[in-house]
Design a protein around this motif. Structure first.
Motif, PDB file in Angstrom:
ATOM      1  N   VAL A 118       0.786  -1.134   0.085  1.00  0.00           N
ATOM      2  CA  VAL A 118      -0.068   0.344   0.141  1.00  0.00           C
ATOM      3  C   VAL A 118       0.983   1.320   0.039  1.00  0.00           C
ATOM      4  CG1 VAL A 118      -1.742   1.199   1.362  1.00  0.00           C
ATOM      5  CG2 VAL A 118      -1.868  -1.247   1.369  1.00  0.00           C
ATOM      6  N   GLU A 119       1.823   1.511   0.871  1.00  0.00           N
ATOM      7  CA  GLU A 119       2.635   2.622   1.163  1.00  0.00           C
ATOM      8  C   GLU A 119       3.496   2.536  -0.175  1.00  0.00           C
ATOM      9  OE1 GLU A 119       2.056   4.628   3.204  1.00  0.00           O
ATOM     10  OE2 GLU A 119       0.657   3.417   4.558  1.00  0.00           O
ATOM     11  N   THR A 120       3.702   3.972  -0.549  1.00  0.00           N
ATOM     12  CA  THR A 120       4.373   4.257  -1.865  1.00  0.00           C
ATOM     13  C   THR A 120       5.759   3.801  -1.792  1.00  0.00           C
ATOM     14  OG1 THR A 120       3.006   6.150  -2.145  1.00  0.00           O
ATOM     15  CG2 THR A 120       5.307   6.174  -3.435  1.00  0.00           C
ATOM     16  N   GLN A 121       6.523   3.888  -0.657  1.00  0.00           N
ATOM     17  CA  GLN A 121       7.760   3.598  -0.511  1.00  0.00           C
ATOM     18  C   GLN A 121       8.248   2.095  -0.699  1.00  0.00           C
ATOM     19  OE1 GLN A 121       6.024   4.771   1.774  1.00  0.00           O
ATOM     20  NE2 GLN A 121       6.381   4.054   4.078  1.00  0.00           N
ATOM     21  N   TYR A 122       7.045   1.348  -0.775  1.00  0.00           N
ATOM     22  CA  TYR A 122       7.162  -0.126  -0.812  1.00  0.00           C
ATOM     23  C   TYR A 122       6.639  -0.774  -1.852  1.00  0.00           C
ATOM     24  CZ  TYR A 122       7.480   0.218   4.510  1.00  0.00           C
ATOM     25  OH  TYR A 122       8.023   0.701   5.848  1.00  0.00           O
ATOM     26  N   ASN A 123       6.139  -0.018  -2.925  1.00  0.00           N
ATOM     27  CA  ASN A 123       5.351  -0.588  -4.126  1.00  0.00           C
ATOM     28  C   ASN A 123       6.095  -0.125  -5.251  1.00  0.00           C
ATOM     29  OD1 ASN A 123       4.351   2.188  -4.508  1.00  0.00           O
ATOM     30  ND2 ASN A 123       2.413   1.554  -3.735  1.00  0.00           N
ATOM     31  N   ILE A 124       7.352   0.537  -5.272  1.00  0.00           N
ATOM     32  CA  ILE A 124       8.192   1.027  -6.367  1.00  0.00           C
ATOM     33  C   ILE A 124       9.031  -0.073  -6.538  1.00  0.00           C
ATOM     34  CG2 ILE A 124       9.485   2.824  -7.401  1.00  0.00           C
ATOM     35  CD1 ILE A 124       8.014   4.682  -5.554  1.00  0.00           C
ATOM     36  N   PHE A 125       9.287  -0.550  -8.073  1.00  0.00           N
ATOM     37  CA  PHE A 125      10.306  -1.460  -8.567  1.00  0.00           C
ATOM     38  C   PHE A 125      10.813  -0.953  -9.645  1.00  0.00           C
ATOM     39  CE2 PHE A 125       5.991  -2.446  -9.704  1.00  0.00           C
ATOM     40  CZ  PHE A 125       6.212  -2.893 -10.873  1.00  0.00           C
ATOM     41  N   ASN A 126      11.875  -1.730 -10.079  1.00  0.00           N
ATOM     42  CA  ASN A 126      12.438  -1.768 -11.532  1.00  0.00           C
ATOM     43  C   ASN A 126      13.048  -2.818 -12.168  1.00  0.00           C
ATOM     44  OD1 ASN A 126      14.944  -1.999 -10.044  1.00  0.00           O
ATOM     45  ND2 ASN A 126      15.626  -0.070 -10.151  1.00  0.00           N
ATOM     46  N   PHE A 127      13.454  -2.685 -13.332  1.00  0.00           N
ATOM     47  CA  PHE A 127      13.988  -4.023 -13.848  1.00  0.00           C
ATOM     48  C   PHE A 127      15.481  -3.841 -14.032  1.00  0.00           C
ATOM     49  CE2 PHE A 127       9.676  -3.461 -14.796  1.00  0.00           C
ATOM     50  CZ  PHE A 127       9.089  -4.755 -14.913  1.00  0.00           C
ATOM     51  N   THR A 128      16.051  -5.090 -13.977  1.00  0.00           N
ATOM     52  CA  THR A 128      17.486  -5.067 -14.047  1.00  0.00           C
ATOM     53  C   THR A 128      17.924  -6.313 -14.403  1.00  0.00           C
ATOM     54  OG1 THR A 128      17.810  -5.836 -11.847  1.00  0.00           O
ATOM     55  CG2 THR A 128      18.050  -3.384 -12.275  1.00  0.00           C
ATOM     56  N   GLY A 129      19.509  -6.436 -14.672  1.00  0.00           N
ATOM     57  CA  GLY A 129      20.029  -7.630 -14.961  1.00  0.00           C
ATOM     58  C   GLY A 129      19.507  -8.591 -16.120  1.00  0.00           C
ATOM     59  N   LEU A 130      19.349  -7.989 -17.383  1.00  0.00           N
ATOM     60  CA  LEU A 130      19.046  -8.862 -18.474  1.00  0.00           C
ATOM     61  C   LEU A 130      20.175  -9.760 -18.783  1.00  0.00           C
ATOM     62  CD1 LEU A 130      17.035  -9.308 -20.874  1.00  0.00           C
ATOM     63  CD2 LEU A 130      18.457  -7.328 -22.062  1.00  0.00           C
ATOM     64  N   SER A 131      19.814 -11.040 -18.825  1.00  0.00           N
ATOM     65  CA  SER A 131      20.948 -11.794 -19.180  1.00  0.00           C
ATOM     66  C   SER A 131      20.174 -13.060 -19.961  1.00  0.00           C
ATOM     67  CB  SER A 131      21.425 -12.701 -17.874  1.00  0.00           C
ATOM     68  OG  SER A 131      20.558 -13.197 -17.186  1.00  0.00           O
ATOM     69  N   GLY A 132      21.157 -13.719 -20.540  1.00  0.00           N
ATOM     70  CA  GLY A 132      20.703 -15.175 -21.240  1.00  0.00           C
ATOM     71  C   GLY A 132      21.416 -15.029 -22.473  1.00  0.00           C
ATOM     72  N   LEU A 133      21.176 -16.014 -23.687  1.00  0.00           N
ATOM     73  CA  LEU A 133      21.546 -16.072 -24.766  1.00  0.00           C
ATOM     74  C   LEU A 133      21.025 -14.920 -25.649  1.00  0.00           C
ATOM     75  CD1 LEU A 133      23.349 -17.647 -26.872  1.00  0.00           C
ATOM     76  CD2 LEU A 133      21.444 -19.108 -27.497  1.00  0.00           C
ATOM     77  N   GLY A 134      21.943 -14.212 -26.229  1.00  0.00           N
ATOM     78  CA  GLY A 134      21.457 -13.171 -27.062  1.00  0.00           C
ATOM     79  C   GLY A 134      21.263 -11.846 -26.373  1.00  0.00           C
ATOM     80  N   SER A 135      21.511 -11.709 -25.136  1.00  0.00           N
ATOM     81  CA  SER A 135      21.263 -10.455 -24.454  1.00  0.00           C
ATOM     82  C   SER A 135      22.573  -9.613 -24.743  1.00  0.00           C
ATOM     83  CB  SER A 135      21.253 -10.629 -22.875  1.00  0.00           C
ATOM     84  OG  SER A 135      22.317 -11.255 -22.402  1.00  0.00           O
ATOM     85  N   ASN A 136      22.340  -8.294 -24.843  1.00  0.00           N
ATOM     86  CA  ASN A 136      23.170  -7.092 -25.160  1.00  0.00           C
ATOM     87  C   ASN A 136      23.668  -7.512 -26.499  1.00  0.00           C
ATOM     88  OD1 ASN A 136      23.114  -6.390 -22.410  1.00  0.00           O
ATOM     89  ND2 ASN A 136      24.644  -8.037 -21.793  1.00  0.00           N
ATOM     90  N   GLU A 137      23.565  -8.292 -27.249  1.00  0.00           N
ATOM     91  CA  GLU A 137      23.943  -8.312 -28.629  1.00  0.00           C
ATOM     92  C   GLU A 137      22.786  -8.231 -29.577  1.00  0.00           C
ATOM     93  OE1 GLU A 137      25.672 -12.212 -29.036  1.00  0.00           O
ATOM     94  OE2 GLU A 137      27.662 -11.821 -27.763  1.00  0.00           O
ATOM     95  N   ARG A 138      21.691  -8.832 -29.138  1.00  0.00           N
ATOM     96  CA  ARG A 138      20.489  -8.763 -29.843  1.00  0.00           C
ATOM     97  C   ARG A 138      19.113  -8.169 -29.166  1.00  0.00           C
ATOM     98  NH1 ARG A 138      23.205 -13.037 -31.954  1.00  0.00           N
ATOM     99  NH2 ARG A 138      23.296 -13.303 -34.105  1.00  0.00           N
ATOM    100  N   PHE A 139      19.409  -8.175 -28.060  1.00  0.00           N
ATOM    101  CA  PHE A 139      18.264  -7.578 -27.177  1.00  0.00           C
ATOM    102  C   PHE A 139      18.894  -6.605 -25.732  1.00  0.00           C
ATOM    103  CE2 PHE A 139      17.279 -11.784 -28.504  1.00  0.00           C
ATOM    104  CZ  PHE A 139      16.121 -11.491 -29.201  1.00  0.00           C
ATOM    105  N   GLN A 140      18.263  -5.540 -25.537  1.00  0.00           N
ATOM    106  CA  GLN A 140      18.510  -4.604 -24.596  1.00  0.00           C
ATOM    107  C   GLN A 140      17.424  -4.120 -23.834  1.00  0.00           C
ATOM    108  OE1 GLN A 140      21.345  -1.495 -25.473  1.00  0.00           O
ATOM    109  NE2 GLN A 140      22.857  -3.129 -26.722  1.00  0.00           N
ATOM    110  N   LEU A 141      17.770  -3.774 -22.463  1.00  0.00           N
ATOM    111  CA  LEU A 141      16.428  -2.932 -21.730  1.00  0.00           C
ATOM    112  C   LEU A 141      16.681  -1.501 -22.183  1.00  0.00           C
ATOM    113  CD1 LEU A 141      16.673  -4.847 -18.261  1.00  0.00           C
ATOM    114  CD2 LEU A 141      14.565  -4.743 -20.008  1.00  0.00           C
ATOM    115  N   LEU A 142      15.676  -0.849 -22.788  1.00  0.00           N
ATOM    116  CA  LEU A 142      15.673   0.399 -23.244  1.00  0.00           C
ATOM    117  C   LEU A 142      14.450   0.926 -23.110  1.00  0.00           C
ATOM    118  CD1 LEU A 142      17.621  -0.033 -26.806  1.00  0.00           C
ATOM    119  CD2 LEU A 142      18.646   0.688 -24.567  1.00  0.00           C
ATOM    120  N   PRO A 143      14.666   2.140 -22.004  1.00  0.00           N
ATOM    121  CA  PRO A 143      15.799   2.804 -21.385  1.00  0.00           C
ATOM    122  C   PRO A 143      16.225   1.804 -20.235  1.00  0.00           C
ATOM    123  CG  PRO A 143      13.900   3.936 -20.797  1.00  0.00           C
ATOM    124  CD  PRO A 143      13.630   3.224 -21.939  1.00  0.00           C
TER     125      PRO A 143
END
Length: 750
Positions: free
Chosen positions: A374-399
C-alpha cells in the motif's frame, strides 16, 4: 403329636415319662421401664427337672403378640430380657404383655407357665422431627431477601404429643436471627443481608425444652448467598493499538482486565468475549488476553482501503444472564514491505519474424508487473539484470531500468552467425523492489524467431526422363524428383502432378508421393496404346511458394500379348488312307500378335498326338501354319486304336527369326484345339467337307444367390423324377411290345 402336646400345655399334665418338670418362680408378674435398651434383664426363674431338657424354656406366645422379649440361659437360671426390637415405648405400645413360656424334657414331659410384664412410663426429653432429627441443617439465604421466617423447627414431647404443655424454644446467638414467640419453632431473620458487606455464614443452636425441664439441642448453619447485583468494570486504560501486518497467529495484542464487585476481587468469576463479529482476534474468556487469531494482510480487502479494526469487548460476571459491561478497542494495521513485485506471468513467449527491424519492441514488462504493497515507498520497483543467450547483442533494456526489451541485433534465420539454438533466445530479467528487503522475482522471456518464407523451392533439374516397362505392376517406382528450399529451417516440400499421365480409362496412371517426390505407377501402362507421357510436377513449400519441372516417362515395350489364331477350335475328318505329307482338309492356322512380328511364332502339338500322326508346317517363323499328316494310320496291325483325336496346339511368340532384339517380357502362348475324326472311306454316306471357320465358344455360368438354394434343388429333384419316369416307360414298352427285330451284321468299324 402337635395337637397332643398342645393339650398337655393347656392342662399342665406331667408327661408319660414319669419324671418331674417344674418352673421355680413362674407364673409371676414383673415390670420394665419404657425405652429400656436391648439385653435388659426383665425377670429371672429356674427349672427343676429329673430328665434332660429337649426344649429349653422358650416364649412360644405372647398377648399381645410381640418380639420385644426372649429367654436367655445363664446357668443355673433363666433370664427374660428385652430384644430392643421393637423398642419398648409406653406411648405407642400396650402397657402389659402375657408371655407363655414352654419347656420339654427327653421323656416328652412338658411344662407351660405365664409371665406378665407390665411397661412403666418414663419422662423423656423432646425429640426433633424432620431433618433436625438426624443431622445438622444448612440454610441458604439469598442476599437482599426480606426479613421473615427462614426455617421451622419441628419437635415433639413423647409425654405430650399434642404439645398441650407448650414446650419452649430458644436460639443461640439470638441476633440477627430469633425464634418466633407467636409461632412455636419458626426461626426468623431480623435484617436484610448484603453479601458484599455482611458476614457470609451464621452457626445457630436451637434448644427445645419440655415442661419437665428436659431439653434437646439442634444445630443450624445459615449461609448468605451472593446474587449478581453488581456490574463489573474495566480497569485497563489503553484502548488504541498499532500493529504491523503479517503478525503470526497467537501473538498477544494486550490483556484486558476488569473487576467485579460481586466477586470480591476474584477475577476468575469474570468472562470475556468479543462482542462484534471478528475473525482476526480472539480473547481468552477467563484471563482477558487478546491474541491475533488470523494473519492480517494490509493489502487485502477491507484493510487496503481502511486499515482500522474496531472491536467491542464484553465482560460478564456469569457465563449467561449476568451483569455485563463493554469497552471498545481500536487497532490500526500498519503496512510493511512484505510483497515482491507481482507479474501476470513469469514466463513469456514472444514470436518475432526473422525480418524484424532493429529497435522493434519485443515486450514491455512494466505493464505486466505491479506491487500490491500500500505505502508508496514499498510498491516501487525496477527491472535489471537482462541476461541469457543473445542479451546485449540482440536484446537490451531500453531505457535502462525499464521493462522494455528492444531488438538491437539480427534475427535472420539464414544468417550463419545467428547463434540461437533453433533461433530461440532465453532471456532473464529481474524485477526488484527499491526498498528493503529488496524482494525480487525473475521473469523469463523466450523469444522465438519466426521463419519467413522468402525463397521458392528449386528442383535439382529442370526436367527428368524416366523409363518403365509396360509389364511393371501398379505401385512400381518410376523415378523421383527432388527440390530444395533455401529458407531455414527446412520444414518440408510437397510434390504433386499438375498435368499429364491421363489415359482413356483414368485421369492419370501415375501417383506421386507428396512427401518424397517419388513417382509411382497407379495403373498398368500399355506400350501399344501410349509410348510416352509428358508430366508437369509442382513443388510447394510451407509458405505456398511453388516451382515446376517437366517429367518424361518412356514406356518400354514388353512381350505382354498372346498370339491369337483363327480358328482357335475346329473339327476335321481324315480318311484312314490319307496320304502322308498332305494337308488335312486344307486346314491352316492364321495367327497375329500385337507386340510380335509374323516370323516370331512357333507351333507345338502339346497333347493328343498319339503315335505322332500329325504335325504343323511350318512349325516356326510364320504366322500361317497348316495341319499335315506326318505318319500313316495302321489299325490293321493294331498299331492305332484311336479314331477320334483331340489335339492341343500351343503357339508361342518367342521365336525371333528376323534377328531383331527380343522384346522385354516372358514368352506368351496361345492355344488352339483341333478335333480330328478318322474314318474308313465307303463306310459312311457323308463326307465332312466343312470349310474352316471361326468357332466362338460361349461359356455360361450359373450364378445364383445363396438365398436361392432351392432353385438347383428343385431342378435336380425334377430331373431325377423325369429320368425315373422315362426308365419305367421304356421298361414297359420293351416288356409288352410284340414286334422285335432280328439281329443284323455290324456295319461300323470296330
Amino acid at each position: 403329636m402337635v395337637k397332643v402336646r398342645l393339650l398337655f400345655f393347656l392342662l399342665g399334665v406331667i408327661g408319660p415319662g414319669g419324671g418331674t418338670l417344674l418352673y421355680n418362680g413362674l407364673p409371676s408378674t414383673t415390670t420394665v421401664q419404657e425405652n429400656t435398651p436391648a439385653g435388659t434383664k426383665v425377670y429371672t426363674f429356674s427349672v427343676n427337672s429329673t430328665r434332660a431338657l429337649t426344649v429349653p424354656p422358650t416364649i412360644i406366645n405372647s398377648s399381645p403378640l410381640t418380639k420385644a422379649f426372649r429367654v436367655d440361659f445363664s446357668p443355673p437360671q433363666y433370664n427374660v430380657v428385652t430384644t430392643g426390637t421393637p423398642p419398648l415405648d409406653f406411648e405407642t405400645m400396650p402397657n402389659s404383655f402375657e408371655l407363655q413360656i414352654y419347656m420339654e424334657d427327653d421323656s416328652e414331659t412338658t411344662e407351660l407357665q405365664t409371665l406378665t410384664v407390665q411397661l412403666t412410663n418414663v419422662n423423656e426429653p423432646p425429640v426433633f422431627l424432620g431433618s433436625l432429627a438426624n443431622q445438622a441443617v444448612t440454610i441458604y439465604i439469598v442476599e437482599g431477601s426480606p426479613k421473615g421466617i427462614i426455617y421451622q423447627v419441628l419437635a415433639s414431647d413423647p409425654e405430650d404429643p399434642a404439645n398441650t404443655l407448650k414446650a419452649s424454644y430458644s436460639l443461640t446467638p439470638s441476633s440477627p436471627f430469633t425464634v418466633s414467640s407467636t409461632t412455636l419453632g419458626d426461626i426468623e431473620s431480623t435484617k436484610i443481608f448484603d453479601y458484599e458487606t455482611d458476614q457470609r455464614s451464621y452457626p445457630l443452636t436451637v434448644t427445645v425444652t419440655d415442661s419437665g425441664g428436659l431439653s434437646v439441642n439442634g444445630s443450624l448453619t445459615v449461609f448468605i448467598t451472593n446474587i449478581n447485583d453488581e456490574t463489573p468494570y474495566f480497569i485497563t486504560t489503553t484502548t488504541s493499538f498499532t500493529i504491523p501486518e503479517e503478525q503470526s497467529p497467537g501473538t498477544i495484542l494486550t490483556n484486558i482486565t476488569a473487576v467485579d464487585p460481586d466477586a470480591a476481587g476474584f477475577v476468575s468469576t469474570l468472562y470475556y468475549s468479543i462482542n462484534t463479529p471478528n475473525q482476526y482476534f480472539s480473547i481468552n474468556q477467563l484471563t482477558g488476553v487478546i491474541q491475533i487469531a488470523k494473519r492480517i494482510d494490509r493489502e487485502a480487502d477491507p484493510f487496503r482501503l481502511n486499515p482500522v479494526i474496531t472491536i467491542d469487548i464484553k465482560v460478564t460476571d456469569r457465563p449467561s444472564a449476568g451483569q455485563s459491561n463493554y469497552t471498545t478497542l481500536t487497532i490500526t494495521i500498519q503496512d510493511i514491505n512484505d510483497n515482491p513485485p507481482l507479474c501476470k506471468k513469469y514466463a513469456y513467449s514472444k514470436a518475432v519474424p526473422e525480418t524484424e527491424t532493429n529497435g522493434a519492441l519485443i515486450i514491455d514488462l512494466s505493464n505486466e508487473c505491479t506491487d500490491i504493497d500500500v505505502e508508496t515507498q514499498y510498491n516501487i520497483f525496477n527491472f535489471t539484470g537482462l541476461s541469457g543467450l543473445g542479451s546485449n547483442e540482440r536484446f537490451q533494456l531500453l531505457p535502462s531500468g525499464s521493462g522494455r526489451i528492444v531488438l538491437t541485433g539480427n534475427l535472420d534465420y539464414e544468417d550463419p552467425n545467428n547463434i540461437g539454438v533453433g533461433n530461440e533466445y532465453s532471456l532473464t530479467v529481474k524485477v526488484q523492489d527499491i526498498a528493503y528487503p529488496y524482494y525480487s522475482q525473475n521473469i523469463y522471456v523466450y523469444v522465438k524467431t519466426i521463419p519467413i518464407n522468402e525463397y521458392p523451392p528449386v528442383f535439382n533439374s529442370s526436367s527428368y526422363v524416366f523409363n518403365i516397362s509396360e509389364l511393371a505392376p501398379p505401385s512400381t517406382k518410376v523415378g523421383q524428383v527432388y527440390a530444395t528450399d533455401a529458407d531455414y529451417p527446412y520444414i518440408g516440400i510437397t510434390y504433386k502432378i499438375v498435368s499429364g499421365g491421363s489415359t482413356l480409362q483414368t485421369s492419370s496412371i501415375f501417383w506421386m508421393n507428396p512427401t518424397t517426390g517419388a513417382l509411382l505407377l497407379a495403373d498398368y501402362a500399355d506400350y501399344e496404346t501410349t509410348r510416352q507421357y509428358q508430366l508437369v510436377v509442382e513443388a510447394t513449400d510451407s509458405g505456398s511458394k511453388t516451382s515446376t519441372c517437366s517429367v518424361t516417362v518412356n514406356i518400354l515395350e514388353a512381350n505382354d500379348e498372346k498370339p491369337i489364331c483363327t480358328p482357335n477350335s475346329y473339327t476335321l475328318s481324315v480318311p484312314v488312307d490319307q496320304a502322308t505329307g498332305s494337308n488335312i482338309q486344307n486346314f491352316k492356322l492364321t495367327c497375329t500378335d500385337r507386340d510380335s512380328g509374323y516370323t516370331s511364332f512357333q507351333y507345338f502339338i502339346n497333347s493328343g498326338n498319339v503315335n505322332n500322326h500329325f504335325t504343323l508346317s511350318p512349325s516356326a517363323g510364320s504366322n500361317i501354319s497348316r495341319l499335315i499328316l506326318a505318319n500313316p494310320f495302321d489299325y490293321t496291325n493294331g498299331v492305332d486304336k484311336i479314331w477320334n483325336y483331340k489335339l492341343m496346339v500351343d503357339i508361342t511368340d518367342g521365336n525371333v527369326i528376323s534377328g531383331s532384339p527380343q522384346p522385354i517380357g516372358i514368352v506368351q502362348t496361345g492355344t488352339v484345339t483341333l478335333y480330328i475324326n478318322v474314318y474308313i472311306p465307303g463306310l459312311t454316306t457323308t463326307t465332312t467337307t466343312t470349310t474352316p471357320s471361326v468357332i466362338y465358344v460361349v461359356s455360361s455360368k450359373n450364378v445364383y444367390s445363396d438365398s436361392a438354394w432351392y432353385v438347383p434343388f428343385v431342378a435336380t429333384v425334377g430331373a431325377l423324377l423325369l429320368l425315373g419316369f422315362l426308365g419305367l416307360l421304356g421298361y414297359l414298352i420293351a416288356k409288352y411290345c410284340p414286334c422285335r427285330s432280328s439281329p443284323k451284321p455290324d456295319t461300323e468299324m470296330l
